[in-house]
Design an enzyme around this catalytic site. Structure first.
Site, mmCIF file in Angstrom:
data_model
loop_
_atom_site.group_PDB
_atom_site.id
_atom_site.type_symbol
_atom_site.label_atom_id
_atom_site.label_comp_id
_atom_site.label_asym_id
_atom_site.label_seq_id
_atom_site.Cartn_x
_atom_site.Cartn_y
_atom_site.Cartn_z
ATOM 1 N N GLY A 145 48.848 3.746 -5.140
ATOM 2 C CA GLY A 145 49.166 5.076 -5.645
ATOM 3 C C GLY A 145 49.514 4.993 -7.115
ATOM 4 O O GLY A 145 49.231 3.999 -7.785
ATOM 5 N N ASP A 173 55.728 5.630 -7.560
ATOM 6 C CA ASP A 173 55.681 6.460 -6.356
ATOM 7 C C ASP A 173 56.511 5.863 -5.224
ATOM 8 O O ASP A 173 56.646 6.489 -4.173
ATOM 9 C CB ASP A 173 54.226 6.630 -5.875
ATOM 10 C CG ASP A 173 53.491 7.720 -6.631
ATOM 11 O OD1 ASP A 173 54.156 8.505 -7.324
ATOM 12 O OD2 ASP A 173 52.251 7.774 -6.530
ATOM 13 N N ASP A 195 63.529 13.373 -0.100
ATOM 14 C CA ASP A 195 64.946 13.664 -0.342
ATOM 15 C C ASP A 195 65.158 14.354 -1.682
ATOM 16 O O ASP A 195 66.151 15.067 -1.867
ATOM 17 C CB ASP A 195 65.760 12.368 -0.276
ATOM 18 C CG ASP A 195 65.237 11.295 -1.218
ATOM 19 O OD1 ASP A 195 64.010 11.033 -1.205
ATOM 20 O OD2 ASP A 195 66.044 10.720 -1.988
ATOM 21 N N SER A 235 12.364 -19.840 -38.112
ATOM 22 C CA SER A 235 10.933 -19.509 -38.146
ATOM 23 C C SER A 235 10.146 -20.498 -38.989
ATOM 24 O O SER A 235 9.038 -20.918 -38.626
ATOM 25 C CB SER A 235 10.736 -18.084 -38.687
ATOM 26 O OG SER A 235 11.304 -17.136 -37.803
ATOM 27 N N SER A 278 19.082 -15.751 -30.518
ATOM 28 C CA SER A 278 19.635 -15.951 -29.158
ATOM 29 C C SER A 278 21.110 -16.349 -29.231
ATOM 30 O O SER A 278 21.459 -17.492 -28.954
ATOM 31 C CB SER A 278 18.829 -16.990 -28.376
ATOM 32 O OG SER A 278 18.555 -18.152 -29.121
#
EC number: 2.7.7.4
Length: 634
Positions: free
Chosen positions: A31, A35, A168, A475, A542
């Protein structure tokens, strides 16, 4: 007269015997923040007499220290064991506790309420039979209540208690209770939650926790403990499912015994039953059901046993035993629901390890169909999943596995995803169904193979994978390597990053997700060219180790040569032949490697080309020498 120690041992033995045959219920409390989840669990532990005197004394002391008024005990402190939780008054991790009553044993998980700890909540819920959703009567249904309800429904917990707590503080108002029930039922109908029990209570005061509250005479339903002691547990349901047992261990203590050990994830099995081993489909008959305490005439879901067979058939760890007339499905492509649990986003195309049952396979998320907004239940388009994201994803494996859809059998339909580099669990998922193409597509046998094509070319096919920063010289070096190999009469093909983006990958940008997909496509193309018997040279930044590892694992050992063009960033930036670094520094070019996107350098490349002090030709010569020295050139 009996000795005192004998009496104590007798009492302990009697206690253990009484508990041995009790059913076990696993439940979670969840919850929103504050709570009362931890308070409820603390009270259950207190009321079930599962606390030692020193624990109780420590909690009483801490209750005064942390501001609890009067003589009351702050039961939450029994569960909030982490110092950070006590200081902040919140739960940030999953706290597991054990307790028992005369009727049943319990394991309870107190799960976090904060949104950023959703993954912890999923962890706690993954093995639960019951979910207790705590609602503060003063606040009603909150966003986190809806979030956890959706996750509970998604995970497949069939029994849900909505505990409307702190009654309560609203004077035990029946009207407040009814309004919250009406609001939650409307939401539950949207999510598909059916079995709901609503209980008004005060965990702090004890109303309707163990005993019925005299302060709420208008409520005539069960107490929380009454519900927990009588609700059906999943182990009882699992025995009605088809027989399933994943092989965890092939048991060969000696040459005269060969058995297959595992945990029954569903159904029952007897000696003489016909069984099938999946995914291979081989069949045999159960000869014996072996345990440490002797052979059994029957084994049921939840038991760990060793099966022996009447026939010698091939069975390995990860295989799934089923009855011949109740087979599971077999496939390697699925629609799945994935809950992402890592700070680094899930990216389609990236390869992860997938643990399903006792088997480990390689898995790739091929597509994210949509992401679910757990607050609004809206379906939104997504190219990635961030931390705590929930997505409907297509998943492709490197081999067939046996499975059941998660809704039919959670044990054979769930999985986790593991990062290949760090071995960290990064996601959890549920298999929804096999994709139709998984059954329609098969590998076609061909008679001329890679080895034959390579032999005809007098070379060993391989992939030479050059990686490095933009401007490192990849390259240039790749081009020189191909020239040298071509001059030697070798059969090659060069895949260059820029050239490929003009055609095959022209639809991709430079986000992390697009970079992953770019490399995935290139790796698949390189694999096809390798199969053609070529020496494939690829030159790509990469930047991610995981994708380079994925490319390596697509091919056989020794067929992937990683070449690190090791040029420092400042040197590469000084070259800046294309002017890209200048654009990136001005903010005109986003996601540029080395500037605002990371580059993960290879850790153990086959060739480490330290370009400082060497010409491009000398670097290319180092690559050719490596190929010659390792038998790639015949």
């Amino acid at each position: 007269m009996a000795h005192v120690s004998d009496l104590i041992e007798s009492d302990i033995a009697q206690y253990l015997k009484e508990h041995e045959h009790k059913s076990l219920l696993r439940f979670i409390t969840c919850g929103s923040v504050d709570d009362g989840k931890s308070t409820l669990i603390g009270r259950l532990l207190f009321e079930s007499k599962m606390l030692f005197e020193d624990q109780l004394a420590a909690v009483e002391s801490d209750s005064k220290k942390f501001g609890t008024q009067g003589e009351s005990i702050d039961f939450a402190l029994l569960v909030d064991g982490l110092a950070a939780e006590r200081e902040q008054g919140i739960t940030i991790d999953v706290a597991y506790r054990f307790f028992s009553t005369d009727r049943r044993k319990f394991i309870v998980a107190d799960t976090p309420g904060h949104e950023q700890y959703t993954r912890n909540m999923v962890t706690g819920a993954s093995t639960a039979d019951v979910a207790i959703l705590m609602v503060d009567a003063r606040k009603g249904i909150l966003t986190q209540t809806r979030r956890h309800s959706f996750l509970v429904s998604l995970i497949g917990i069939r029994h849900i208690v909505v505990a409307i707590n702190k009654m309560d503080l609203v004077e035990y108002s029946e009207g407040v209770f009814n309004n919250i029930v009406e609001e939650y039922q409307a939401f539950a109908a949207e999510v598909g939650i059916e079995k709901i029990t609503f209980i008004p209570m005060s965990a702090f005061k004890g109303d309707n926790v163990i005993e019925c509250s005299e302060r709420m005479p208008w409520y005539r339903g069960t107490t929380l403990m009454g519900y927990l002691e009588t609700v059906e547990v999943d182990d009882e349901r699992a025995q009605r499912l088809p027989f399933r047992m994943a092989v965890q261990w092939v048991n060969r203590p000696n040459l005269d015994f060969r058995g297959f050990s595992g945990l029954l994830a569903g159904g029952k099995i007897h000696p003489g039953d016909k069984v099938r081993v999946l995914p291979s489909g081989k069949e045999s008959t159960v000869a014996r059901i072996v345990t440490m305490d002797g052979d059994l005439d029957e084994a049921v879901a939840g038991q760990s046993v060793t099966l022996t067979l009447e026939d010698e058939i091939d069975v390995s760890r990860g295989d799934l035993f089923v009855k011949s007339d109740q087979p599971a499905s077999v496939a390697k492509q699925f629609e799945t629901t994935v809950v992402w649990m890592h700070e680094e986003a899930l990216l389609p195309g990236r390869t992860y390890l997938m643990k399903v049952g006792t088997q480990m396979v390689s898995a790739t998320v091929t597509d994210i169909k949509y992401q679910v907004n757990v607050n609004t239940l809206e379906h939104t388009a997504a190219k990635s999943l961030d931390l705590n994201g929930i997505g409907i994803c297509s998943l492709s494996l490197d081999r067939d596995i046996a499975f059941d859809p998660y809704k039919e059998n959670q044990d054979t339909g769930n999985f986790i995803l593991i990062d290949r580099l760090t071995n960290s669990t990064v996601g959890a998922g549920m298999i929804n169904f096999a994709l139709r193409r998984s059954h329609n597509i098969t590998i076609q046998h061909v008679d001329v193979n890679k080895e034959g094509r390579g032999s005809a070319k007098h070379q060993k096919p391989c992939i030479i994978w050059l990686t490095g920063l933009s401007g490192a010289g990849k390259s240039t070096i790749a081009n020189l390597v191909e020239q040298k190999l071509f001059a030697m009469g070798r059969h090659t093909y060069l895949l260059d990053g820029d050239n490929v983006r003009h055609g095959l990958n022209k639809d991709l940008g430079f986000t992390d997700g697009d970079r992953v997909e770019n490399i995935r496509r290139i790796a698949e193309v390189a694999k096809l060219m390798l199969d053609a018997g070529l020496i494939v040279i690829s030159a790509f930044i990469s930047p991610f180790r995981s994708e380079r590892r994925m490319a390596r694992e697509l091919v056989e050992e020794g067929e992937f040569v990683e070449v690190f063009v090791n040029t420092p960033l400042d040197v590469a930036e000084d070259r800046d032949v294309k002017g890209l670094y200048k654009k990136a520094r001005r903010g005109e070019l986003k996601n540029f490697t080395g500037v605002d996107s990371p580059y993960e350098a290879p850790e153990d490349p086959e060739c480490d080309l330290r370009t400082a002090g060497y010409s491009a030709d000398e670097c290319a010569e180092q690559v050719v020498e490596y190929l010659q020295n390792n038998g790639y050139l015949g």
